[in-house]
Design a protein around this motif. Structure first.
Motif, PDB file in Angstrom:
ATOM      1  N   PRO A 143       0.827  -1.213   0.000  1.00  0.00           N
ATOM      2  CA  PRO A 143       0.000   0.000   0.000  1.00  0.00           C
ATOM      3  C   PRO A 143       0.861   1.262   0.000  1.00  0.00           C
ATOM      4  O   PRO A 143       1.956   1.284   0.574  1.00  0.00           O
ATOM      5  CB  PRO A 143      -0.801  -0.112   1.298  1.00  0.00           C
ATOM      6  N   ALA A 144       0.372   2.295  -0.673  1.00  0.00           N
ATOM      7  CA  ALA A 144       1.113   3.558  -0.763  1.00  0.00           C
ATOM      8  C   ALA A 144       0.139   4.722  -0.697  1.00  0.00           C
ATOM      9  O   ALA A 144      -1.005   4.627  -1.148  1.00  0.00           O
ATOM     10  CB  ALA A 144       1.921   3.620  -2.056  1.00  0.00           C
ATOM     11  N   ILE A 145       0.613   5.830  -0.112  1.00  0.00           N
ATOM     12  CA  ILE A 145      -0.185   7.049   0.012  1.00  0.00           C
ATOM     13  C   ILE A 145       0.652   8.215  -0.491  1.00  0.00           C
ATOM     14  O   ILE A 145       1.813   8.362  -0.114  1.00  0.00           O
ATOM     15  CB  ILE A 145      -0.606   7.305   1.477  1.00  0.00           C
ATOM     16  N   GLU A 146       0.065   9.043  -1.357  1.00  0.00           N
ATOM     17  CA  GLU A 146       0.757  10.219  -1.862  1.00  0.00           C
ATOM     18  C   GLU A 146       0.526  11.408  -0.930  1.00  0.00           C
ATOM     19  O   GLU A 146      -0.601  11.643  -0.486  1.00  0.00           O
ATOM     20  CB  GLU A 146       0.248  10.588  -3.264  1.00  0.00           C
ATOM     21  N   VAL A 147       1.599  12.137  -0.658  1.00  0.00           N
ATOM     22  CA  VAL A 147       1.489  13.385   0.110  1.00  0.00           C
ATOM     23  C   VAL A 147       2.287  14.461  -0.624  1.00  0.00           C
ATOM     24  O   VAL A 147       3.188  14.163  -1.413  1.00  0.00           O
ATOM     25  CB  VAL A 147       2.006  13.229   1.561  1.00  0.00           C
ATOM     26  N   THR A 148       1.948  15.710  -0.368  1.00  0.00           N
ATOM     27  CA  THR A 148       2.589  16.852  -1.027  1.00  0.00           C
ATOM     28  C   THR A 148       3.065  17.842   0.032  1.00  0.00           C
ATOM     29  O   THR A 148       2.755  17.677   1.216  1.00  0.00           O
ATOM     30  CB  THR A 148       1.590  17.559  -1.962  1.00  0.00           C
ATOM     31  N   PRO A 149       3.799  18.873  -0.368  1.00  0.00           N
ATOM     32  CA  PRO A 149       4.207  19.891   0.611  1.00  0.00           C
ATOM     33  C   PRO A 149       3.062  20.790   1.085  1.00  0.00           C
ATOM     34  O   PRO A 149       3.282  21.668   1.918  1.00  0.00           O
ATOM     35  CB  PRO A 149       5.248  20.720  -0.161  1.00  0.00           C
ATOM     36  N   ALA A 150       1.850  20.595   0.581  1.00  0.00           N
ATOM     37  CA  ALA A 150       0.732  21.431   0.994  1.00  0.00           C
ATOM     38  C   ALA A 150       0.479  21.278   2.489  1.00  0.00           C
ATOM     39  O   ALA A 150       0.542  20.160   3.022  1.00  0.00           O
ATOM     40  CB  ALA A 150      -0.524  21.061   0.217  1.00  0.00           C
ATOM     41  N   PRO A 151       0.199  22.371   3.201  1.00  0.00           N
ATOM     42  CA  PRO A 151      -0.077  22.279   4.634  1.00  0.00           C
ATOM     43  C   PRO A 151      -1.213  21.291   4.908  1.00  0.00           C
ATOM     44  O   PRO A 151      -2.250  21.315   4.249  1.00  0.00           O
ATOM     45  CB  PRO A 151      -0.493  23.711   5.014  1.00  0.00           C
ATOM     46  N   GLY A 152      -0.995  20.417   5.864  1.00  0.00           N
ATOM     47  CA  GLY A 152      -2.019  19.457   6.255  1.00  0.00           C
ATOM     48  C   GLY A 152      -2.032  18.175   5.445  1.00  0.00           C
ATOM     49  O   GLY A 152      -2.753  17.235   5.782  1.00  0.00           O
ATOM     50  N   SER A 153      -1.228  18.090   4.372  1.00  0.00           N
ATOM     51  CA  SER A 153      -1.237  16.878   3.550  1.00  0.00           C
ATOM     52  C   SER A 153      -0.791  15.656   4.345  1.00  0.00           C
ATOM     53  O   SER A 153      -1.275  14.537   4.101  1.00  0.00           O
ATOM     54  CB  SER A 153      -0.332  17.065   2.331  1.00  0.00           C
ATOM     55  N   ASP A 154       0.111  15.860   5.303  1.00  0.00           N
ATOM     56  CA  ASP A 154       0.607  14.708   6.061  1.00  0.00           C
ATOM     57  C   ASP A 154      -0.461  14.108   6.977  1.00  0.00           C
ATOM     58  O   ASP A 154      -0.254  13.040   7.551  1.00  0.00           O
ATOM     59  CB  ASP A 154       1.847  15.081   6.865  1.00  0.00           C
ATOM     60  N   ARG A 155      -1.629  14.777   7.093  1.00  0.00           N
ATOM     61  CA  ARG A 155      -2.716  14.185   7.885  1.00  0.00           C
ATOM     62  C   ARG A 155      -3.224  12.899   7.249  1.00  0.00           C
ATOM     63  O   ARG A 155      -3.864  12.075   7.919  1.00  0.00           O
ATOM     64  CB  ARG A 155      -3.870  15.176   8.013  1.00  0.00           C
ATOM     65  N   LEU A 156      -2.960  12.728   5.960  1.00  0.00           N
ATOM     66  CA  LEU A 156      -3.345  11.484   5.290  1.00  0.00           C
ATOM     67  C   LEU A 156      -2.630  10.284   5.898  1.00  0.00           C
ATOM     68  O   LEU A 156      -3.063   9.145   5.708  1.00  0.00           O
ATOM     69  CB  LEU A 156      -3.023  11.575   3.798  1.00  0.00           C
ATOM     70  N   LEU A 157      -1.534  10.544   6.597  1.00  0.00           N
ATOM     71  CA  LEU A 157      -0.740   9.463   7.176  1.00  0.00           C
ATOM     72  C   LEU A 157      -1.068   9.210   8.649  1.00  0.00           C
ATOM     73  O   LEU A 157      -0.416   8.385   9.283  1.00  0.00           O
ATOM     74  CB  LEU A 157       0.747   9.782   7.032  1.00  0.00           C
TER      75      LEU A 157
END
Length: 246
Positions: free
Chosen positions: A72-86
């Motif tokens: 499984p993989a999840i994409e994140v970006t430098p956008a504020p709050g993107s790391d909440r996906l993790l």
């Protein structure tokens, strides 16, 4: 009468593009996939990407390649709050598709205590490199963050603010205080001073900083991250970041 209908050219072109082997989109993807599979175990791979078309395509291709291997993989970006996906996800590795110009993949990897996988600079994989980092923990929230180079605390109105610093069974109250911290191994190098306090330098493994009486700014790696109120604890984390060029 027998008739045939050919699909429009653009439709055929679209089908052909969709059938392209994801590994052919970008040469480093094959090695990144193998390294991510080896590092993942039973965990998830975080793919850090930018916002441009190439970065989006490469991230999708890598995600498809990992899905073929049941990773499984999840994409994140430098956008504020993107790391909440993790949040609440066991991340075993972080893949850097942004490039060396962004600190986000490295900070995220250190925060998650996972290795960051980067495309190798040459034709051969490079040696794994470890780097010391500074952990930041909010005393009330308990949330952990990471700085890769340094942390600074400064008052918006130095004449009104106050810092209380505590380290090695010592506490010092500084009117109009400021503080900077860097890390080497298991020690923080800390400098602080104030309106009536000459600059002082100390080495310690951990330091508590409390701001009061006026707004303060907490700066991590040159990036202001918060209006600082309350207390934060800084700790040295030797080899807290591991970078694997593959």
């Amino acid at each position: 009468m027998e008739t045939t209908t050919d699909a429009p050219g653009f439709a055929r072109s679209r089908r052909q593009r969709s059938e392209q082997d994801p590994a052919q989109i970008w040469a480093p993807l094959a090695d990144l996939t193998e390294a991510a599979v080896a590092a993942a175990g039973s965990g998830t791979v975080a793919i850090t990407r930018g916002f441009d078309r190439n970065s989006r395509q490469r991230a999708k291709a890598l995600r498809d390649l990992l899905a073929r291997r049941d990773v499984p993989a999840i994409e994140v970006t430098p956008a504020p709050g993107s790391d909440r996906l993790l949040a609440d996800v066991a991340v075993s590795a972080v893949v850097n598709l942004i490039g060396a110009g962004s600190w986000q993949p490295y900070r995220l990897a250190a925060q998650l205590r996972a290795p960051v996988l980067t495309p190798k600079p040459g034709t051969e994989p490079g040696d794994e490199v470890s780097r010391d980092v500074i952990a930041l923990a909010g005393e009330e929230s308990g949330k952990r963050d990471v700085a890769l180079s340094h942390v600074a605390v400064r008052g918006d109105k130095p004449a009104e603010g106050r810092l209380t610093v505590s380290f090695d069974d010592t506490e010092q109250v500084i009117d109009g205080g400021w503080l900077t911290a860097t890390v080497t191994g298991d020690q923080l190098s800390v400098q602080f001073g104030g309106q009536e306090q000459d600059e002082r330098s100390i080495s310690t493994g951990k330091i508590r900083i409390e701001a009061s009486d006026a707004p303060h700014r907490l700066v991590r790696d040159e990036l202001p991250i918060a209006d600082f109120e309350g207390a934060v604890v800084l700790s040295a984390e030797p080899a807290g970041l591991k970078v694997r060029p593959v």
